[in-house]
Design a protein around this motif. Structure first.
Motif, PDB file in Angstrom:
ATOM      1  N   GLY A 139       4.967   5.348   4.458  1.00 56.57           N
ATOM      2  CA  GLY A 139       4.273   5.285   3.181  1.00 56.57           C
ATOM      3  C   GLY A 139       5.037   4.538   2.121  1.00 56.57           C
ATOM      4  N   THR A 140       6.096   3.808   2.503  1.00 56.76           N
ATOM      5  CA  THR A 140       6.864   3.041   1.526  1.00 56.76           C
ATOM      6  C   THR A 140       6.939   1.580   1.949  1.00 56.76           C
ATOM      7  OG1 THR A 140       8.896   3.648   2.680  1.00 56.76           O
ATOM      8  CG2 THR A 140       8.273   4.994   0.798  1.00 56.76           C
ATOM      9  N   ARG A 141       5.851   1.066   2.516  1.00 59.37           N
ATOM     10  CA  ARG A 141       5.885  -0.284   3.040  1.00 59.37           C
ATOM     11  C   ARG A 141       5.780  -1.344   1.945  1.00 59.37           C
ATOM     12  NH1 ARG A 141       3.134  -2.809   8.440  1.00 59.37           N
ATOM     13  NH2 ARG A 141       3.703  -4.961   8.008  1.00 59.37           N
ATOM     14  N   ALA A 142       5.405  -0.977   0.747  1.00 59.90           N
ATOM     15  CA  ALA A 142       5.318  -1.961  -0.329  1.00 59.90           C
ATOM     16  C   ALA A 142       6.630  -2.730  -0.422  1.00 59.90           C
ATOM     17  CB  ALA A 142       5.028  -1.266  -1.651  1.00 59.90           C
ATOM     18  N   VAL A 143       6.531  -4.051  -0.533  1.00 56.60           N
ATOM     19  CA  VAL A 143       7.735  -4.874  -0.580  1.00 56.60           C
ATOM     20  C   VAL A 143       8.586  -4.495  -1.779  1.00 56.60           C
ATOM     21  CG1 VAL A 143       8.599  -7.223  -0.825  1.00 56.60           C
ATOM     22  CG2 VAL A 143       6.640  -6.762   0.663  1.00 56.60           C
ATOM     23  N   ASN A 144       7.953  -4.308  -2.918  1.00 46.63           N
ATOM     24  CA  ASN A 144       8.688  -3.961  -4.130  1.00 46.63           C
ATOM     25  C   ASN A 144       8.045  -2.761  -4.814  1.00 46.63           C
ATOM     26  OD1 ASN A 144      10.640  -6.141  -4.157  1.00 46.63           O
ATOM     27  ND2 ASN A 144       8.930  -7.502  -4.627  1.00 46.63           N
ATOM     28  N   THR A 145       8.875  -1.942  -5.407  1.00 44.86           N
ATOM     29  CA  THR A 145       8.408  -0.851  -6.250  1.00 44.86           C
ATOM     30  C   THR A 145       9.433  -0.675  -7.355  1.00 44.86           C
ATOM     31  OG1 THR A 145       7.516   1.399  -6.241  1.00 44.86           O
ATOM     32  CG2 THR A 145       9.555   1.027  -5.009  1.00 44.86           C
TER      33      THR A 145
ATOM     34  N   ARG B  11      -3.296  14.727  -9.414  1.00 44.17           N
ATOM     35  CA  ARG B  11      -3.433  13.327  -9.004  1.00 44.17           C
ATOM     36  C   ARG B  11      -3.156  13.153  -7.514  1.00 44.17           C
ATOM     37  NH1 ARG B  11       0.212  12.092 -14.215  1.00 44.17           N
ATOM     38  NH2 ARG B  11      -1.456  11.936 -15.790  1.00 44.17           N
ATOM     39  N   VAL B  12      -2.159  13.862  -7.009  1.00 48.27           N
ATOM     40  CA  VAL B  12      -1.797  13.725  -5.595  1.00 48.27           C
ATOM     41  C   VAL B  12      -2.893  14.278  -4.688  1.00 48.27           C
ATOM     42  CG1 VAL B  12      -0.180  14.470  -3.804  1.00 48.27           C
ATOM     43  CG2 VAL B  12       0.685  13.731  -6.027  1.00 48.27           C
ATOM     44  N   LEU B  13      -3.419  15.464  -5.018  1.00 45.03           N
ATOM     45  CA  LEU B  13      -4.390  16.137  -4.157  1.00 45.03           C
ATOM     46  C   LEU B  13      -5.835  15.795  -4.493  1.00 45.03           C
ATOM     47  CD1 LEU B  13      -2.796  19.696  -3.857  1.00 45.03           C
ATOM     48  CD2 LEU B  13      -2.484  17.701  -2.392  1.00 45.03           C
TER      49      LEU B  13
ATOM     50  N   VAL C  93       5.279   8.820  -8.814  1.00 51.67           N
ATOM     51  CA  VAL C  93       4.486   9.249  -9.963  1.00 51.67           C
ATOM     52  C   VAL C  93       3.304   8.325 -10.225  1.00 51.67           C
ATOM     53  CG1 VAL C  93       6.320  10.542 -11.104  1.00 51.67           C
ATOM     54  CG2 VAL C  93       6.132   8.081 -11.494  1.00 51.67           C
ATOM     55  N   THR C  94       3.403   7.059  -9.805  1.00 50.13           N
ATOM     56  CA  THR C  94       2.270   6.134  -9.810  1.00 50.13           C
ATOM     57  C   THR C  94       2.394   5.270  -8.560  1.00 50.13           C
ATOM     58  OG1 THR C  94       3.283   4.230 -10.942  1.00 50.13           O
ATOM     59  CG2 THR C  94       2.406   5.999 -12.337  1.00 50.13           C
ATOM     60  N   ALA C  95       1.400   4.429  -8.327  1.00 49.21           N
ATOM     61  CA  ALA C  95       1.428   3.585  -7.131  1.00 49.21           C
ATOM     62  C   ALA C  95       2.667   2.700  -7.089  1.00 49.21           C
ATOM     63  CB  ALA C  95       0.165   2.725  -7.077  1.00 49.21           C
TER      64      ALA C  95
ATOM     65  N   GLN D 164      -4.028   6.490  -7.437  1.00 45.01           N
ATOM     66  CA  GLN D 164      -4.731   6.667  -6.173  1.00 45.01           C
ATOM     67  C   GLN D 164      -3.771   6.521  -4.999  1.00 45.01           C
ATOM     68  OE1 GLN D 164      -8.002   3.885  -6.153  1.00 45.01           O
ATOM     69  NE2 GLN D 164      -9.105   4.939  -7.797  1.00 45.01           N
ATOM     70  N   GLY D 165      -3.945   7.391  -4.003  1.00 44.62           N
ATOM     71  CA  GLY D 165      -3.165   7.292  -2.772  1.00 44.62           C
ATOM     72  C   GLY D 165      -1.707   7.666  -2.896  1.00 44.62           C
ATOM     73  N   LEU D 166      -1.365   8.531  -3.858  1.00 39.26           N
ATOM     74  CA  LEU D 166       0.033   8.931  -4.015  1.00 39.26           C
ATOM     75  C   LEU D 166       0.487   9.743  -2.809  1.00 39.26           C
ATOM     76  CD1 LEU D 166       0.165   9.986  -7.782  1.00 39.26           C
ATOM     77  CD2 LEU D 166       0.640   7.753  -6.767  1.00 39.26           C
ATOM     78  N   ARG D 167       1.695   9.475  -2.339  1.00 39.36           N
ATOM     79  CA  ARG D 167       2.227  10.174  -1.183  1.00 39.36           C
ATOM     80  C   ARG D 167       2.927  11.464  -1.609  1.00 39.36           C
ATOM     81  NH1 ARG D 167       6.693   8.672   2.243  1.00 39.36           N
ATOM     82  NH2 ARG D 167       6.969  10.919   2.083  1.00 39.36           N
ATOM     83  N   ALA D 168       3.199  12.312  -0.641  1.00 34.88           N
ATOM     84  CA  ALA D 168       3.931  13.553  -0.907  1.00 34.88           C
ATOM     85  C   ALA D 168       5.357  13.229  -1.345  1.00 34.88           C
ATOM     86  CB  ALA D 168       3.953  14.423   0.346  1.00 34.88           C
TER      87      ALA D 168
END
Length: 252
Positions: free
Chosen positions: A151-157, A35-37, A233-235, A111-115
């Motif tokens: 890569g962690t700019r999402a306000v909430n996760t 999924r990552v690559l 593990v997910t967006a 989609q777009g998972l970071r390292a």
């Protein structure tokens, strides 16, 4: 790839039995990296640099493109994972969080998972103790203050953990300060993970158990927990990589 010693294992293996494989198992680790690559990693040959170094690396190539925000390895390579120090204690085995829905509904979550994010100390050792992180003593981390976790700019996760014999525990976490407009820093992130783990321990300790993975909300038990890294593990979900160290293990 000069100076890299090719691993004498089956391709990927998966991948070279690093922390992610130790946490999620071989098959789930294979699916995670796929999924990552965006491609099957079953036939890749990850390698180490020899001389006891713990970094596991892949060449930056079309067959193994570096995902967003991957740590650089030796020239031409990126860091996939690290070899666990199992003599300290076991890696906490988990099942990865899985979103519900049809294939088309689930696909965007991957989609777009970071390292993976690794908590590395200034002396090169991997992991920060829960006690140090929850107490705000993250100044020993490499990049603790000067660098930010891109890569962690999402306000909430969500932070999620699936400790053996316990149900899924999740918590909504803010990773971006919109008032100051900056990404969370490594030291701040380590403390957020530690606070999340503290909440889990407090709740899980109320459940009776008679097994090897029983959770205790005590100072002694908390001192055994090493926060190694954080995996997207997910967006919208991250799971921490945790090592439950022996009571007499030295955590640097």
């Amino acid at each position: 790839m000069q100076n890299i010693l090719q691993a004498n294992l089956n391709p990927a293996s998966h991948i070279l039995q690093g922390h992610i494989c130790a946490t999620f198992g071989s098959e789930e680790a294979r699916l995670y990296w796929q999924r990552v690559l965006g491609l099957d990693t079953a036939n890749l040959y990850p390698a180490t640099n020899g001389n006891g170094e713990r970094r596991i690396m892949l060449p930056s190539s079309p067959q193994s493109p570096a995902p967003p925000h991957a740590l650089p390895g030796i020239p031409g390579c990126w860091v996939v994972d690290y070899m666990p120090l199992f003599h300290l204690g076991p890696i906490v085995r988990q099942q990865p969080y899985v979103p519900t829905g049809t294939h088309d509904q689930v696909a965007p979550h991957y989609q777009g998972l970071r390292a993976p994010i690794w908590f590395i100390k200034n002396n090169g050792t991997l992991g920060i103790s829960l006690v140090d992180a929850i107490g705000g003593r993250a100044d020993t981390l490499l990049w603790e203050s000067q660098s930010k976790v891109q890569g962690t700019r999402a306000v909430n996760t969500h932070f999620t953990i699936r400790w053996p014999y316990y149900g899924e525990f999740s918590k909504l976490v803010n990773l971006y300060d919109s008032r100051r407009e900056f990404h969370v820093k490594y030291g701040q992130l380590a403390r957020k993970v530690a606070n999340f783990m503290g909440s889990f321990l407090e709740e899980a300790a109320q459940q009776p158990g008679n097994h090897a993975w029983v959770v205790q909300n005590t100072d002694h038990f908390m001192a055994r927990i090493l926060i190694v890294g954080l995996v997207q593990v997910t967006a919208g979900h991250y799971q921490p990589i945790i090592q439950l160290c022996h009571g007499d293990a030295r955590l640097w």
